[in-house]
Every structure is written in structure tokens, then in C-alpha cells.
Write a protein that holds these residues in place. Structure first.
Motif, PDB file in Angstrom:
ATOM      1  N   UNK A 200      15.395 -31.233 -52.229  1.00 36.26           N
ATOM      2  CA  UNK A 200      15.191 -30.160 -51.242  1.00 36.26           C
ATOM      3  C   UNK A 200      15.441 -28.780 -51.826  1.00 36.26           C
ATOM      4  N   UNK A 201      16.341 -28.695 -52.833  1.00 32.85           N
ATOM      5  CA  UNK A 201      16.731 -27.390 -53.355  1.00 32.85           C
ATOM      6  C   UNK A 201      17.746 -26.724 -52.440  1.00 32.85           C
ATOM      7  N   UNK A 202      18.531 -25.839 -52.999  1.00 36.12           N
ATOM      8  CA  UNK A 202      19.524 -25.085 -52.234  1.00 36.12           C
ATOM      9  C   UNK A 202      19.716 -23.721 -52.880  1.00 36.12           C
ATOM     10  N   UNK A 203      20.176 -22.767 -52.100  1.00 37.72           N
ATOM     11  CA  UNK A 203      20.533 -21.441 -52.618  1.00 37.72           C
ATOM     12  C   UNK A 203      21.541 -20.830 -51.659  1.00 37.72           C
ATOM     13  N   UNK A 209      31.272 -14.539 -54.144  1.00 38.16           N
ATOM     14  CA  UNK A 209      30.182 -13.577 -54.279  1.00 38.16           C
ATOM     15  C   UNK A 209      29.151 -13.923 -55.330  1.00 38.16           C
ATOM     16  N   UNK A 210      29.175 -15.154 -55.816  1.00 33.08           N
ATOM     17  CA  UNK A 210      28.206 -15.580 -56.821  1.00 33.08           C
ATOM     18  C   UNK A 210      26.951 -16.129 -56.150  1.00 33.08           C
ATOM     19  N   UNK A 211      25.803 -15.683 -56.608  1.00 34.87           N
ATOM     20  CA  UNK A 211      24.535 -16.183 -56.092  1.00 34.87           C
ATOM     21  C   UNK A 211      24.083 -17.330 -56.982  1.00 34.87           C
ATOM     22  N   UNK A 212      23.966 -18.536 -56.383  1.00 34.85           N
ATOM     23  CA  UNK A 212      23.580 -19.730 -57.134  1.00 34.85           C
ATOM     24  C   UNK A 212      22.387 -20.373 -56.446  1.00 34.85           C
ATOM     25  N   UNK A 213      21.437 -20.817 -57.228  1.00 34.17           N
ATOM     26  CA  UNK A 213      20.241 -21.446 -56.669  1.00 34.17           C
ATOM     27  C   UNK A 213      19.901 -22.711 -57.450  1.00 34.17           C
TER      28      UNK A 213
END
Length: 639
Positions: A200-203, A209-213
Motif C-alpha cells: 500500500x505504501x505509507x508516508x 519532525x522527520x518526513x519518511x515515505x
């Protein structure tokens, strides 16, 4: 009420040791670097970490099972057991004056030696050996923690005799091994969840405060046949009532008779034929998994239907759902509910729950809700802290778990019933819905009375007597008959509204919204830039014309004339609150007037008394309550 059976770290982690490297993409780069270094597909590494922690670091604090960092690597060296959950406070878990129980007493198991802990609770040490990094660094540094997780996955792959392939489909067995589960069903369910995340993927933006995808890999079909090569035991799910998508094992609670006609620790029934199941009650255990399982096996203790393990989401069922467990402190609710205990601690906000447990719990609740026709809303999916006292005398002793740190918003997203607006910006009803991560109201009492708790995300809002942060908190005369003010204590529910609960609007002023709450107008800060609620549509009740006030009840018992000979009449005892003319409260629907008479070991004498009286369940304060249909009128959903 909640400082029990904590799993403590070997050393504490300070904020400086857990600070993320600069830049909001640093953690994403650490995943990429660790995946490259240990030849693990980045999607697999990200998928495992998401299921463990949703990529959060929790400021370096350990989880319920002593897990650290994004990979939830464990170091549960010390387990201290104190007063078990249902031995805390004055609540009678059965909640029936016809057969009252003393507060149960159970000896806390001795803390196991480090060597006696299962391997799933000691993965930090192995990760340290594999990476050559100090164990303290694996616990406290997100980068080292991710490297440790990648090294463990690679080691599991090699132990299976599999190549360090770039194809994520070849890693199903290694992911199952990473779960730490010792049975095939749990390890397989965990791995299937990880690969579901990958497909499905996630983000998301993490708590630091870290942006992870994780980019979706649709159509990914892992080699599930690898599971058979792990040499794990087969679990016993033969008598369980669980969906096929979770791992469930049968660990029965004893139904035994002892001394002077006494018995425990639940009642044999025939639900839903005898009574409809209308509620699911969410608890936390206030103890470790092992402690909790020892308690449920004690015939002189109390009971609940299911326990969920934090580390991997394993579910243990103890009581058939047809039977009545003693868990909620209110016999009317017990007789019509299923109780779920989650491994965790109310007053230890950073002893966080894993995503694995949230997911399996949500699947179990969705399964039970569909099976028994239970609405997926906060007036039927209750926290133990939402269950009302049965009488005025019992209100102060009611339990307060799972508390303000349980993430109801995320839980209901997983249930497929997110709290989205169903009304306009000026709706007559609101659903409480603060941003869990950003909303950090101060609490006290996590470690000792009056001491500030560590700042932490919360799904609750504070309620004040006026639209001003300096205004006093609203009072709860049930909790404090003397009229004392409510407090910020983590166990004080007197001036608190929680995510998903719906209330009728009593006024608006600037950035503040007022709701009707415990018979009074209660204000919460609700700025447009960071709203704490969304508009909703829901039916409400208000006193019938000509009535200045109507009584409020903690149970919907039948009228005296409904009781047959041989069944003692149960008093219809109002709580100390009043629903006043002009006030409105959201109703969860009609509640039948019923009393389950079950006071003997032999179920032949058990029966359900049904009356002609009708009630409505309402969201009255932080807890639900009941009003007689004859006293109120129902108004349809507002705009």
C-alpha cells in the motif's frame, strides 16, 4: 492508579542522545544507508519499522515491552511487578450489588532474571553484536537503531539459507523471524502485515519532525512458504473467536467453585441469545504480558475476554464471548460487552503501544462489531474510563484506563471509521478531534502525585468554566462531592473530553467552543488554525417540556414490577448529576431495560429480567450515562 509492572530500561535516555540529525529527511537517508550496508531491500526495512513504531523515536523512551527506536529493538532487562490492574483502587470489576466482589487481591509475580527473558525482549544486545555498535547507541541513536534492525533482518535471511536478495518477495521468512513470535500463526500474521504496508505504501511526519515515505509496491507477492522453515510451534487457536487476519491463542480463564458457594472468575451465559452484546471495552493491563496471563488463570481473580501483546500483536482469548467477564466495573455494561486488555500503562505515556498491537486490536474489534452489530462509534467502543459508575458511591472509584494517551483517532482509522466532519463549521454537534501529535496538554501524576508528566501527544481536550486558559476547570460532583476543582492529574477525568466523543454545542466565542457536559457549560480551546473538534450530525436528547431537570443513571435497569419471584429487585439509583432544561446531549440510541441475574455457579438459575421502561444512552461527561425515555425528547441530527 497506574504505576504497575513497568518494564524498565537498563539506562535512561536523555534528550540529547535521541535528537535527530538536522534536516527533515535525515531519517529517510538512514534507512537507505542501512538497507544498502546490510543488503536488505529498503522497502522491507521501512515496512518493518512502520509496523513496529510508525517510524517514531518516542524521544528515546522504551515501549511497553522495552523496545527502543524506529525498529523497536528490545532491552527489557528489568521487570518490576506491583499492584495488578484490577487490584488498584476501589472498583468492583463485576459491578453488581446483588453479588458484590471485594477488590481482588493477587500476588505480583517476581521479576524474571535477564537470562530468563525471551529472545524477543533482548534484541538490542544481538543488534549491537551484529553491528559492532555499543548497545547504548543502538537504544538511543535512531541511525544506530535502524542499522541494528537491518543487521537483524540480514542475519535472519542468512539463517534461512536465503540470499540477500534485492527482491522484497524473498524476505517473508526473515520478516516473520524479526517479529520475535514463537508460533507460526503470530509470526505469519506479523509478516503479512508488513507486506501489506509495503504493497500500500505509507508516508508521514514522525514525532521528531522527520518526513519518511515508503513507495507502494502493488502486486508484491512474498514467498509465504518460507514460514514453515522457521521451526516455530503451532499455536492453539481451536477455541478462539478471532478474524483469520490475526494470530489468536486460547488461554482459558478458570470457571471454578470454591468455599461457601463462591466462584470465579466469570459467568456462564448464552449471549447474544440471552442478551445482545452492545459494547466493546478497551482496557490497558497496567502490567506485562506474562503478569497478565498469570492473573487471568487465577480463579479468585477477575476476568476479561481477550489480552493483546504489544510486541507483535498476539491475541490471547480467555473467556468465550457468549459468557460474561468481570472487567468493566458496571454489571449492566459487563453483561452487554466484550472486554479487551492491551499490554500497557496509562500513566507511562512513553511506554508506547506498537503499531502491530493497534492493528490487531482494530481487526479484532471490527470483527466483533460486525459479528454482533455493534456501531463503530465512541458510545459503543468504550474505554474503561468511559464506563459509568453504577451508583453515586461507586463513581469516584471507577478506573481510568486506557487514559489520555491512547490514540483513538489512529485506532478508528484502522477500524475504517475515521472521525471526519459530518456537519458544517457551525454545526450544533461536534466530534472531539485534536491533532494527537501536536496536542500536548499538561498532565501530572505519572510518576508521583503533583509531579508534571513528560510532554506527550494526547487525544483529549481540557474543559473550562469560561473561554479563557486561566479559567478553572469544570467540576465533577460525582468524583468530588465536596465541590473541589478538577485537576490536571492523568487519572482525573472530571474535565476531559476525548477524541471521537460527540457533544452538543452550548456556545461559541472567538477561538473557544462550549459543550454541554455533566450538567454544565464547558469550554475548550478550538482555534481555526488548530481545531480541536469537527462538525457532526447526531441525534440529541433534552428534558421534556415542563421538566426543569431529569435524573441521570449509570445503568439501565428494569422497573420493580418486571422482576419475577426469586430475583431480588435491583434499585434504579440515579447518579448525583442532573440533565437540566435547555441542555442537550448526544444519544447513542435506545438502551433496553435489562438485568442479568447471575449470582450462582450453576447457570441453571441465571436469567435476564426485561422491563417495559426505556432508556437512552447519552454522552454525558467523559463517561456515558443513561436517561429514561419518559423524561426526555429526542431531537434529530442538527445541521
Amino acid at each position: 492508579m497506574a504505576a504497575a509492572a513497568l518494564l524498565l530500561p537498563l539506562v535512561s535516555a536523555g534528550p540529547s542522545a535521541t535528537a535527530e540529525p538536522p534536516g527533515s529527511g535525515a531519517l529517510q537517508r538512514e534507512f537507505a544507508a542501512a538497507a544498502d550496508r546490510y543488503h536488505v531491500p529498503e522497502s522491507v526495512l521501512l515496512g518493518v519499522a512502520y509496523l513496529q513504531s510508525r517510524w517514531d523515536t518516542h524521544s528515546g523512551a522504551p515501549s511497553v515491552t522495552g523496545g527502543y527506536g524506529p525498529m523497536h529493538l528490545t532491552d527489557a532487562r528489568t521487570a518490576l511487578a506491583e499492584a495488578p490492574h484490577h487490584s488498584d483502587g476501589s472498583e468492583d470489576a463485576r459491578g453488581d450489588t446483588a453479588r458484590p466482589l471485594a477488590v481482588p487481591v493477587a500476588a505480583a509475580p517476581a521479576a524474571p532474571a535477564a537470562a530468563g527473558l525471551p529472545a524477543r525482549l533482548r534484541t538490542v544486545d544481538r543488534a549491537a553484536r551484529l553491528t559492532g555498535l555499543p548497545a547504548e547507541e543502538v537504544r538511543t541513536s535512531p541511525a544506530a537503531n535502524v542499522r541494528g534492525g537491518a543487521a537483524l533482518l540480514a542475519a535472519a535471511q542468512r539463517e534461512l539459507g536465503e540470499p540477500l536478495s534485492a527482491d522484497p518477495a524473498r524476505w517473508f521468512g526473515a520478516v516473520a523471524r524479526f517479529s520475535g513470535a514463537d508460533d507460526t500463526a503470530t509470526a505469519g500474521a506479523y509478516a503479512r502485515d508488513v507486506f501489506s504496508v509495503i504493497r500500500a505504501g505509507e508516508a508521514r511526519t514522525t514525532d521528531s519532525g522527520q518526513r519518511v515515505a515508503l513507495r507502494a509496491v502493488p502486486g508484491l507477492a512474498p514467498d509465504t512458504g518460507q514460514l514453515a522453515r522457521l521451526g516455530l510451534r503451532a499455536g492453539d487457536a481451536s477455541e478462539t473467536e478471532c478474524p483469520a487476519t490475526v494470530s489468536c491463542t486460547w488461554i482459558p480463564a478458570p470457571y471454578e467453585e470454591f468455599g461457601d458457594g463462591d466462584y470465579g472468575n466469570h459467568d456462564v451465559a448464552d449471549r447474544p441469545r440471552s442478551q445482545k452484546i452492545e459494547y466493546i471495552v478497551v482496557h490497558d493491563t497496567e502490567g506485562s504480558w506474562d503478569t497478565t496471563l498469570k492473573l487471568i488463570k487465577d480463579p479468585e481473580y477477575v476476568s476479561w475476554h481477550y489480552t493483546l501483546r504489544s510486541s507483535d500483536g498476539l491475541i490471547a482469548q480467555h473467556v468465550p464471548t457468549k459468557d460474561i467477564a468481570w472487567h468493566a466495573g458496571n454489571w449492566y455494561v459487563n453483561a452487554k460487552s466484550v472486554g479487551l486488555e492491551h499490554e500497557g500503562f496509562l500513566a507511562a505515556p512513553d511506554a508506547w503501544y506498537t503499531e502491530a498491537m493497534y492493528r490487531t486490536s482494530a481487526r479484532l474489534v471490527a470483527y466483533l462489531a460486525k459479528r454482533y452489530g455493534i456501531p463503530l462509534d465512541r458510545q459503543h467502543i468504550l474505554g474503561h474510563d468511559n464506563v459509568p459508575g453504577t451508583t453515586t458511591a461507586t463513581v469516584p472509584g471507577m478506573h481510568t484506563d486506557p487514559g489520555p494517551y491512547w490514540d483513538w483517532a489512529h485506532y478508528f482509522e484502522l477500524l475504517g471509521a475515521p472521525f471526519t466532519p459530518s456537519g458544517g463549521a457551525r454545526a450544533d454537534v461536534v466530534t472531539i478531534r485534536p491533532d494527537y501529535a501536536a496536542s500536548r496538554p499538561p498532565y501530572t501524576g505519572c510518576e508521583s502525585a503533583g509531579t508534571a508528566c513528560a510532554p506527550h501527544g494526547s487525544g483529549a481536550v481540557r474543559l473550562r468554566t469560561a473561554p479563557d486558559e486561566s479559567a478553572p476547570l469544570v467540576k465533577d460532583i460525582g468524583l468530588r462531592p465536596g465541590g473541589q476543582d478538577s485537576t490536571e492529574d492523568v487519572n482525573d477525568t472530571g474535565a476531559r473530553a476525548s477524541t471521537g466523543q460527540r457533544y452538543a454545542v452550548a456556545g461559541r466565542q472567538g477561538e473557544w467552543t462550549a459543550i454541554w457536559y455533566l450538567g454544565q457549560k464547558a469550554w475548550f480551546h478550538d482555534p481555526r488554525s488548530a481545531p480541536a473538534a469537527v462538525g457532526a450530525r447526531a441525534a440529541v436528547v433534552t428534558p421534556r417540556a415542563g421538566l426543569a431537570e431529569v435524573p441521570v443513571y449509570g445503568r439501565a435497569y428494569p422497573e420493580a414490577a418486571a422482576y419475577p419471584a426469586g430475583v431480588p429487585v435491583q434499585p434504579v439509583s440515579p447518579l448525583p448529576y442532573k440533565l437540566l432544561a435547555g441542555q442537550r446531549y448526544v444519544t447513542g440510541g435506545e438502551a433496553p431495560a435489562e438485568y442479568a441475574y447471575a449470582v450462582t455457579f450453576d447457570p441453571a438459575s441465571h436469567q435476564v429480567v426485561r422491563g417495559a421502561e426505556r432508556y437512552y444512552e447519552i454522552q454525558f461527561g467523559h463517561r456515558v450515562a443513561f436517561v429514561k425515555a419518559a423524561d426526555v425528547e429526542v431531537r434529530p441530527a442538527g445541521r
